[in-house]
Design a protein around this motif. Structure first.
Motif, short mmCIF file in Angstrom:
data_model
loop_
_atom_site.label_atom_id
_atom_site.label_comp_id
_atom_site.label_asym_id
_atom_site.label_seq_id
_atom_site.Cartn_x
_atom_site.Cartn_y
_atom_site.Cartn_z
N ALA A 1 -106.73 -18.94 19.78
CA ALA A 1 -106.95 -20.19 18.94
C ALA A 1 -105.78 -20.96 18.75
O ALA A 1 -104.71 -20.30 18.54
CB ALA A 1 -107.59 -19.84 17.77
N GLN A 2 -105.81 -22.23 18.72
CA GLN A 2 -104.60 -23.16 18.28
C GLN A 2 -104.57 -22.87 17.05
O GLN A 2 -105.65 -23.35 16.04
CB GLN A 2 -105.14 -24.41 18.68
N ASN A 3 -103.50 -22.56 16.08
CA ASN A 3 -103.37 -22.51 14.70
C ASN A 3 -102.83 -23.71 14.23
O ASN A 3 -101.65 -24.18 14.72
CB ASN A 3 -102.51 -21.30 14.46
N VAL A 4 -103.22 -24.49 13.38
CA VAL A 4 -102.82 -25.77 12.88
C VAL A 4 -102.35 -25.42 11.52
O VAL A 4 -103.16 -25.28 10.69
CB VAL A 4 -104.06 -26.76 12.89
N THR A 5 -101.05 -25.75 11.20
CA THR A 5 -100.37 -25.58 9.81
C THR A 5 -100.88 -26.71 9.12
O THR A 5 -100.15 -28.00 9.70
CB THR A 5 -98.96 -25.27 10.18
N TRP A 6 -101.17 -26.65 8.11
CA TRP A 6 -101.48 -27.89 7.23
C TRP A 6 -101.03 -27.80 5.91
O TRP A 6 -101.08 -26.60 5.17
CB TRP A 6 -103.47 -27.68 7.15
N GLN B 1 -88.84 -27.82 10.30
CA GLN B 1 -89.84 -26.82 9.93
C GLN B 1 -91.29 -27.26 9.27
O GLN B 1 -91.79 -26.68 8.27
CB GLN B 1 -89.40 -25.54 9.13
N GLY B 2 -91.61 -28.33 9.54
CA GLY B 2 -92.66 -29.05 8.93
C GLY B 2 -94.05 -28.63 9.43
O GLY B 2 -94.02 -27.87 10.28
N PRO B 3 -94.93 -29.03 8.65
CA PRO B 3 -96.30 -28.57 9.27
C PRO B 3 -96.78 -29.40 10.35
O PRO B 3 -96.03 -30.11 10.85
CB PRO B 3 -97.44 -28.98 7.91
N ASP B 4 -98.13 -29.00 10.98
CA ASP B 4 -98.62 -29.99 12.06
C ASP B 4 -99.22 -30.81 11.77
O ASP B 4 -99.21 -32.13 12.31
CB ASP B 4 -99.63 -28.96 12.75
N VAL B 5 -99.82 -31.08 10.51
CA VAL B 5 -100.62 -32.31 9.72
C VAL B 5 -100.30 -32.28 8.27
O VAL B 5 -100.37 -30.79 7.75
CB VAL B 5 -102.18 -32.24 10.26
N MET B 6 -100.61 -33.23 7.49
CA MET B 6 -100.32 -33.11 6.06
C MET B 6 -101.06 -34.09 5.45
O MET B 6 -101.35 -35.40 6.08
CB MET B 6 -98.93 -33.28 5.76
N THR B 7 -101.41 -34.06 4.29
CA THR B 7 -102.03 -35.23 3.63
C THR B 7 -100.91 -36.18 3.18
O THR B 7 -99.71 -35.79 2.80
CB THR B 7 -102.93 -34.71 2.21
N ALA C 1 -105.50 -49.90 -5.75
CA ALA C 1 -106.12 -48.72 -5.00
C ALA C 1 -104.73 -48.09 -4.04
O ALA C 1 -104.04 -48.59 -3.97
CB ALA C 1 -107.02 -49.44 -3.86
N ASP C 2 -105.30 -47.05 -3.73
CA ASP C 2 -104.23 -46.17 -2.64
C ASP C 2 -105.22 -45.26 -1.79
O ASP C 2 -106.48 -45.34 -1.98
CB ASP C 2 -103.53 -45.21 -3.58
N SER C 3 -104.92 -44.80 -0.96
CA SER C 3 -105.63 -43.78 -0.07
C SER C 3 -104.82 -42.43 0.30
O SER C 3 -103.64 -42.45 0.49
CB SER C 3 -105.83 -44.43 1.28
N HIS C 4 -105.70 -41.59 0.15
CA HIS C 4 -105.06 -40.25 0.91
C HIS C 4 -105.38 -40.37 2.51
O HIS C 4 -106.35 -40.78 2.91
CB HIS C 4 -106.12 -39.03 0.20
N ALA C 5 -104.45 -39.75 3.09
CA ALA C 5 -104.48 -39.93 4.66
C ALA C 5 -103.82 -38.77 5.12
O ALA C 5 -103.41 -37.82 4.55
CB ALA C 5 -103.68 -41.23 4.83
N PHE C 6 -104.07 -38.68 6.45
CA PHE C 6 -103.47 -37.54 7.30
C PHE C 6 -102.24 -38.06 8.25
O PHE C 6 -102.46 -39.12 8.71
CB PHE C 6 -104.66 -37.14 7.94
N ALA C 7 -101.40 -37.29 7.95
CA ALA C 7 -100.31 -37.79 9.02
C ALA C 7 -99.37 -36.58 9.59
O ALA C 7 -99.76 -35.47 9.30
CB ALA C 7 -99.10 -38.20 7.94
N ILE C 8 -98.70 -36.94 10.63
CA ILE C 8 -97.96 -35.77 11.40
C ILE C 8 -96.64 -36.15 11.24
O ILE C 8 -96.10 -37.06 11.39
CB ILE C 8 -98.39 -36.12 12.85
N PRO C 9 -95.88 -35.05 10.73
CA PRO C 9 -94.43 -35.21 10.47
C PRO C 9 -93.78 -35.59 11.84
O PRO C 9 -94.00 -35.37 12.85
CB PRO C 9 -94.03 -33.88 9.86
N ALA C 10 -92.72 -36.21 11.46
CA ALA C 10 -91.88 -36.97 12.70
C ALA C 10 -91.04 -35.54 13.20
O ALA C 10 -90.77 -34.74 12.54
CB ALA C 10 -90.79 -37.91 12.13
N GLY C 11 -90.73 -35.74 14.69
CA GLY C 11 -89.84 -34.64 15.19
C GLY C 11 -90.83 -33.51 15.53
O GLY C 11 -90.23 -32.54 15.99
N SER C 12 -91.96 -33.66 15.73
CA SER C 12 -92.95 -32.55 15.81
C SER C 12 -92.81 -32.44 17.25
O SER C 12 -93.13 -33.32 18.37
CB SER C 12 -94.40 -32.69 15.32
#
Length: 423
Positions: free
Chosen positions: A23-28, A79-85, A305-316
């Motif tokens: 399985a692909q493990n996604v660090t969140w 050493q960042g996550p794969d995806v983050m809020t 207003a604001d938004s929660h969003a999903f982002a990918i850290p730079a340098g991944s």
């Protein structure tokens, strides 16, 4: 011979015990606590159950400055996550710090998404000045006006179906507050007057409803915007002088004023909708309530207003397979965001926001029109969640509206202090 058979049989059993694939493990990483945290953990569990080939390993970190400091540090050391809020109001600072990867059209296609699936204001807030996308909006969360209908009964502010009506200007709203006061409301309007977020969101809404800009072209309150800021502070000061709003109320106290029935109105984020729903279900409110979009008080329809969003850290440096897994996670979350809307949010993904299921979700559907007029924070490194703008709100605007400074002086001080941080 029997030994060989046993050896082969044992080997076959050991291979059978192995999974058919890795399985692909996604660090969140996220910053979601309270009701938001409960709902997100439930979504992650559902995703993992439905996707044995992709597993989310989630970690919740402390909201605000600690989270964004951790992101910046982790990207620096790789050493960042794969995806983050991520809060879209933090986008300008995130871009300046180079912590956000670009999300391409190919990435979006891998998630089964496209930019046109989202409300324009949220996509604009998730993009850089050249239009490149750096996050995928998950929701739109704004302040709304919570209403205790009992203080408005028999007045022109409730129609024959019990819907709030007739608040179409500042004069109308102030008439409604005066009526509520006369009908026994101790504090007709509650919001967090002693809190940076509560103060800023009301101030910014009043500014934007005048067509104002807090920061434009690298300048704080340029031109007639200084006067618009002063007027916003003057209005908040007037509400204080009339005894319509609480004195230095911190966030929990501002909510309690409404839930205890002492306030007719409450300006706060949509995230308190579950609180009201739960209390009403337990028969602990003692009054009929609703939540509506902040009325147009000053000529222009606009709400902070604001938004929660999903982002990918730079340098991944993830493999193509891992990146596809990450985008699969993001796409699934968007398509299942009706469950997230239960926290009071408006889905940023239009197919869910315009679905029949969402239209039946109240009071969300009643105030969902604000998605079209959402007023995001200025595109500036000093604005957004846990920023100098928030600091200035508690250090300058809140004291001013409590009578410790003239509104014009407060606006000038706000301008000077924030401008200094831009240089």
């Amino acid at each position: 011979m029997n030994y060989v058979k046993r050896l082969l049989a044992a080997g076959a059993m050991s291979f059978a015990a192995l999974p058919a694939f890795a399985a692909q493990n996604v660090t969140w990483w996220d910053f979601l606590s309270g009701g938001d945290g409960v709902r997100m953990k439930a979504l992650i569990q559902r995703f993992n159950e439905e996707h044995p080939d992709i597993q989310i390993n989630g970690t919740t970190l402390e909201w605000g400055v600690p989270f964004y400091t951790k992101v910046r540090t982790s990207v620096t050391v790789g050493q960042g996550p794969d995806v983050m809020t991520y809060h879209l109001s933090r986008m300008p600072l995130g871009l300046e710090e180079n912590v956000l990867d670009t999300i391409s059209d190919e990435d979006m296609a891998a998630a089964g998404l496209s930019k046109s699936d989202f409300f324009p204001a949220s996509i604009a807030a998730a993009s850089d000045e050249n239009g490149a996308l750096h996050a995928v909006p998950f929701d739109i969360h704004s302040i709304v006006l919570y209403v205790n209908k009992s203080y408005l009964k028999g007045s022109r502010f409730l129609d024959d179906k019990g819907n709030v009506t007739g608040i179409e200007s500042l004069a109308d709203f102030e008439e409604a507050m005066a009526l509520a006061k006369a009908n026994g409301s101790d504090t007709p309007l509650s919001y967090a007057t002693g809190d940076d977020g509560g103060t800023y969101r009301v101030f910014y809404t009043l500014m934007k409803q005048q067509g104002g800009e807090l920061i434009a072209d690298g300048q704080v309150l340029p031109g007639d915007n200084l006067g618009k800021a002063a007027k916003a502070i003057e209005i908040m000061t007037h509400w204080h002088e009339e005894g319509w709003q609480p004195e230095q109320a911190e966030y929990p106290a501002s909510v309690a004023l409404f839930t205890s029935g002492k306030s007719a109105f409450h300006m706060n984020g949509v995230w308190e909708v579950p609180t009201m729903i739960d209390l009403a279900a337990q028969n602990k409110l003692g009054f009929e309530w609703t939540a509506i979009q902040i009325p147009t008080l000053l000529g222009t329809t606009a709400t902070w207003a604001d938004s929660h969003a999903f982002a990918i850290p730079a340098g991944s440096k993830m493999s193509p397979e891992k990146r596809k897994a990450v985008m699969t996670v993001i796409g699934w979350m968007e398509k299942n965001s009706l469950a997230w809307a239960g926290a009071g949010h408006i889905p940023a993904y239009k197919p869910v926001a315009t679905s029949e299921s969402f239209k039946e979700m109240e009071p969300n559907a009643t105030y969902s029109s604000l998605a079209e007029t959402a007023a995001y924070d200025p595109r500036s490194v000093i604005a957004g969640v846990a920023s100098p703008v928030y600091d200035a709100s508690i250090n300058i605007i809140s004291p001013a509206m409590h009578g410790y400074m003239d509104p014009q002086q407060a606006a000038e001080q706000l301008q000077a202090e924030l401008q200094a941080k831009l240089h």
